[in-house]
Design an enzyme around this catalytic site. Structure first.
Site, PDB file in Angstrom:
ATOM      1  N   LYS A  89      -6.867  -0.232   1.126  1.00  0.00           N
ATOM      2  CA  LYS A  89      -5.779   0.681   1.496  1.00  0.00           C
ATOM      3  C   LYS A  89      -5.757   1.019   2.987  1.00  0.00           C
ATOM      4  CE  LYS A  89      -4.452   2.676  -2.838  1.00  0.00           C
ATOM      5  NZ  LYS A  89      -5.466   2.198  -3.826  1.00  0.00           N
ATOM      6  N   GLU A 111       1.761  10.369  -0.587  1.00  0.00           N
ATOM      7  CA  GLU A 111       1.493  10.708  -1.981  1.00  0.00           C
ATOM      8  C   GLU A 111       0.154  10.088  -2.352  1.00  0.00           C
ATOM      9  OE1 GLU A 111       3.044   7.981  -1.086  1.00  0.00           O
ATOM     10  OE2 GLU A 111       1.900   6.535  -2.287  1.00  0.00           O
ATOM     11  N   SER A 377     -10.818  -5.458  -4.717  1.00  0.00           N
ATOM     12  CA  SER A 377     -10.004  -4.555  -3.898  1.00  0.00           C
ATOM     13  C   SER A 377     -10.760  -3.335  -3.402  1.00  0.00           C
ATOM     14  CB  SER A 377      -8.764  -4.123  -4.681  1.00  0.00           C
ATOM     15  OG  SER A 377      -9.142  -3.607  -5.950  1.00  0.00           O
TER      16      SER A 377
HETATM   17  C1  LIG Z   1      -5.146   1.852  -5.115  1.00  0.00           C
HETATM   18  C2  LIG Z   1      -6.027   0.757  -5.543  1.00  0.00           C
HETATM   19  C3  LIG Z   1      -5.537  -0.355  -6.267  1.00  0.00           C
HETATM   20  C4  LIG Z   1      -4.120  -0.454  -6.749  1.00  0.00           C
HETATM   21  O1  LIG Z   1      -3.163  -0.467  -5.766  1.00  0.00           O
HETATM   22  P1  LIG Z   1      -2.394  -1.791  -5.310  1.00  0.00           P
HETATM   23  O2  LIG Z   1      -1.352  -1.279  -4.393  1.00  0.00           O
HETATM   24  O3  LIG Z   1      -1.858  -2.449  -6.525  1.00  0.00           O
HETATM   25  O4  LIG Z   1      -3.396  -2.653  -4.615  1.00  0.00           O
HETATM   26  C5  LIG Z   1      -6.404  -1.376  -6.576  1.00  0.00           C
HETATM   27  N1  LIG Z   1      -7.710  -1.316  -6.236  1.00  0.00           N
HETATM   28  C6  LIG Z   1      -8.221  -0.270  -5.549  1.00  0.00           C
HETATM   29  C7  LIG Z   1      -9.666  -0.276  -5.208  1.00  0.00           C
HETATM   30  C8  LIG Z   1      -7.400   0.792  -5.186  1.00  0.00           C
HETATM   31  O5  LIG Z   1      -7.937   1.839  -4.521  1.00  0.00           O
END
Ligand SMILES: *Cc1c(COP(=O)(O)O)cnc(C)c1O
Length: 399
Positions: A89, A111, A377
Site C-alpha cells: 500500500k 478511508e 502482498s
Molecule cells: C489492503 C491489502 C490487500 C487488499 O487490497 P488490494 O487493493 O486488493 O491489493 C491485500 N493484501 C494486503 C497485505 C493488504 O494490506
C-alpha cells in the site's frame, strides 16, 4: 483490444466516474492533470527515490524452493511484505501524496478498513508534513486498535464512522462526503483500484512498479522477462493490478486472481464479488457488487479484513468477464492452511490476504518447470491473533 482503461475510464463495461455534481470540477481537474504530473521527470525522480530509500524497493523476487518442489513448478514470491509499513500500500500512498502536493492541496483524507491504508496514508502525511484525517468504521476502530494507535502516533486524526454497518463501505461514504465539502483544498488518497476515474488507473500505475521489477528480476533469473503465470489476491485490486500491469496484454502470461470466499460461495458469509456479484455503482464506479435484488449493498464477509470490500475494481471486473483472468474464490479455512504452509516451508508468515493467493496453488495444475510468480502482498504480523486462534484447525500432516 486492450485491458487498460479507455479515455473515459471504462474497462469494457466497468468503471467510469459516477460522481455528484459538486465533485465534478475536482475530479475533472485530477483527470486532466494526473498523467502529465506522474509522467514528468520531476515527479518520477522524487517518487523513485522515495520508493528506493524510504519504502525499501526493489522488493526481492524470492525463489521458494521447498514450495516449488511441493507444487511441481518454479515458484517465485514477489516480496511486497518487505516494504515499509508491511505491504504494497505504501507504493500508492507515496505516489498520491506527491501528486497532491503538486496539485497544491493542503489537506489529506483517506478511508480505511483494517487500517493498513490508513497507516500508509498517515505515514506519507508525516513524511510530507500534511494534515491527515482517516475515516474508519467504528466497528473497525474497535477491531483494529493497533493500527488506530499507529495512525494517531503518526499524527493523523482517526474519525470513527457511526453510520451503516460501521465498516469500510461506510467509511468511504463519509470520506466522499468530506471531499464534497472541501473539494478545493483537500486531496482524497484512495487506497485501491476503486473509485471514480481516474483513481483505478492512477492506483494501477503507481502499483505497476511491482511488475516492472518482476520483468527485470525474471530476466536475470530465468533468462526471459515473463512468467507463465501470475497469482495475486484481490480486495479492491491494487496489489493484483500492480503485479499484472505490464503483462495485461501479453497472452503468454496467464493470470490467477484469488478473491475471498469467506465461509464459502454457497453461503451469505462471503466477499467473492467477482464470482457472485452483479453490476452496480458504488463509490463512483460501475463494478461487480454484492447486493440485494433491489440494489442494497450486502455486508461482505472474510476472515481477512483487507479483502472485506463489497466490490472489486473495474479493471478486475473486466478481466473476469472477458476470461483474461482465472478467478478463484478461496475460503477462510483454505487461506489459513496456506498461511501455515508458507510459514513452515519457507519461514515467511504472510498476511491473511496474501494467504488467499497462496491457497490457489493446490487448486491449479502446473506444466513441468512452469514459471509462476505469486505476490505476497503483506506480512502476517497484524494477523497473529487470528493465526493463533485457528492454529488447532490446521492439518500439519498435509504440509
Ligand atoms: C489492503 C491489502 C490487500 C487488499 O487490497 P488490494 O487493493 O486488493 O491489493 C491485500 N493484501 C494486503 C497485505 C493488504 O494490506
Amino acid at each position: 483490444m486492450s485491458y487498460q482503461a479507455d479515455e473515459h475510464g471504462f474497462y469494457g463495461s466497468y468503471g467510469g466516474a459516477y460522481i455528484p455534481e459538486i465533485l465534478y470540477k475536482t475530479v475533472n481537474t485530477l483527470r486532466e492533470r494526473y498523467l502529465p504530473i506522474i509522467e514528468s521527470d520531476d515527479f518520477q525522480r522524487e517518487y523513485r527515490a522515495l520508493l528506493r530509500d524510504y519504502a525499501g524497493r526493489p522488493t526481492p523476487l524470492y525463489y521458494a524452493a521447498r514450495m516449488s518442489r511441493k507444487y511441481g513448478c518454479r515458484l517465485y514470491l514477489k516480496r511486497e511484505d518487505l516494504n515499509h509499513t508491511g505491504a504494497h500500500k505504501i507504493n500508492n500512498a507515496v505516489g498520491q501524496i506527491l501528486l497532491a502536493r503538486r496539485m497544491g492541496k493542503k489537506r489529506i483524507i483517506a478511508e480505511t478498513g483494517a487500517g493498513q491504508h490508513g497507516v500508509a496514508t498517515a505515514t506519507v502525511c508525516a513524511l510530507a508534513g500534511m494534515p491527515c484525517r482517516v475515516y474508519m468504521g467504528a466497528t473497525d476502530v474497535e477491531r483494529q486498535r493497533t493500527n488506530v494507535e499507529r495512525m494517531r502516533m503518526l499524527g493523523a486524526e482517526v474519525y470513527a464512522v457511526e453510520s451503516g454497518n460501521k465498516t469500510l463501505k461506510d467509511a468511504t461514504n463519509e470520506a466522499i462526503r468530506d471531499w464534497c465539502c472541501h473539494p478545493d483544498d483537500t486531496f482524497y488518497i484512495i487506497g485501491s483500484t476503486v473509485g471514480p476515474h481516474p483513481y483505478p488507473d492512477l492506483v494501477a500505475r503507481l502499483q505497476s512498479v511491482i511488475s516492472e521489477e518482476i520483468k527485470i528480476q525474471l530476466a536475470e533469473r530465468e533468462g526471459r522477462d515473463y512468467p507463465d503465470r501470475l497469482i495475486a489476491c484481490v480486495g479492491g485490486g491494487s496489489n493484483a493490478a500492480g503485479t499484472i500491469y505490464h503483462y495485461l496484454d501479453d497472452e503468454r502470461v496467464s493470470i490467477v486472481l484469488a478473491e475471498a470466499g469467506g465461509l464459502g460461495t454457497d453461503t451469505p458469509q462471503t466477499a467473492a464479488s467477482l464470482s457472485l456479484g452483479t453490476p452496480g455503482i458504488l463509490h463512483g464506479s460501475k463494478i461487480k457488487l454484492m447486493q440485494t435484488d433491489d440494489g442494497q449493498i450486502t455486508e461482505p464477509y472474510s476472515i481477512s479484513a483487507g479483502l472485506d470490500y463489497p466490490g472489486t475494481g473495474p479493471l478486475h471486473c473486466n478481466l473476469y468477464e472477458s476470461g483474461r483472468a482465472n478467478v478463484l474464490a478461496v475460503t477462510d479455512a483454505e487461506a489459513l492452511q496456506a498461511a501455515f504452509e508458507l510459514t513452515r516451508l519457507e519461514g515467511i508468515i504472510p498476511a491473511l490476504e496474501s494467504s488467499h493467493a497462496l491457497a490457489t496453488l493446490p487448486k491449479l495444475t502446473f506444466k513441468t518447470d512452469e514459471v509462476v510468480v505469486l505476490t505476497v502482498s503483506g506480512r502476517g504480523d497484524k494477523d497473529m491473533n487470528t493465526y493463533l486462534k485457528h492454529k488447532d484447525e490446521i492439518d500439519y500432516n498435509a504440509i
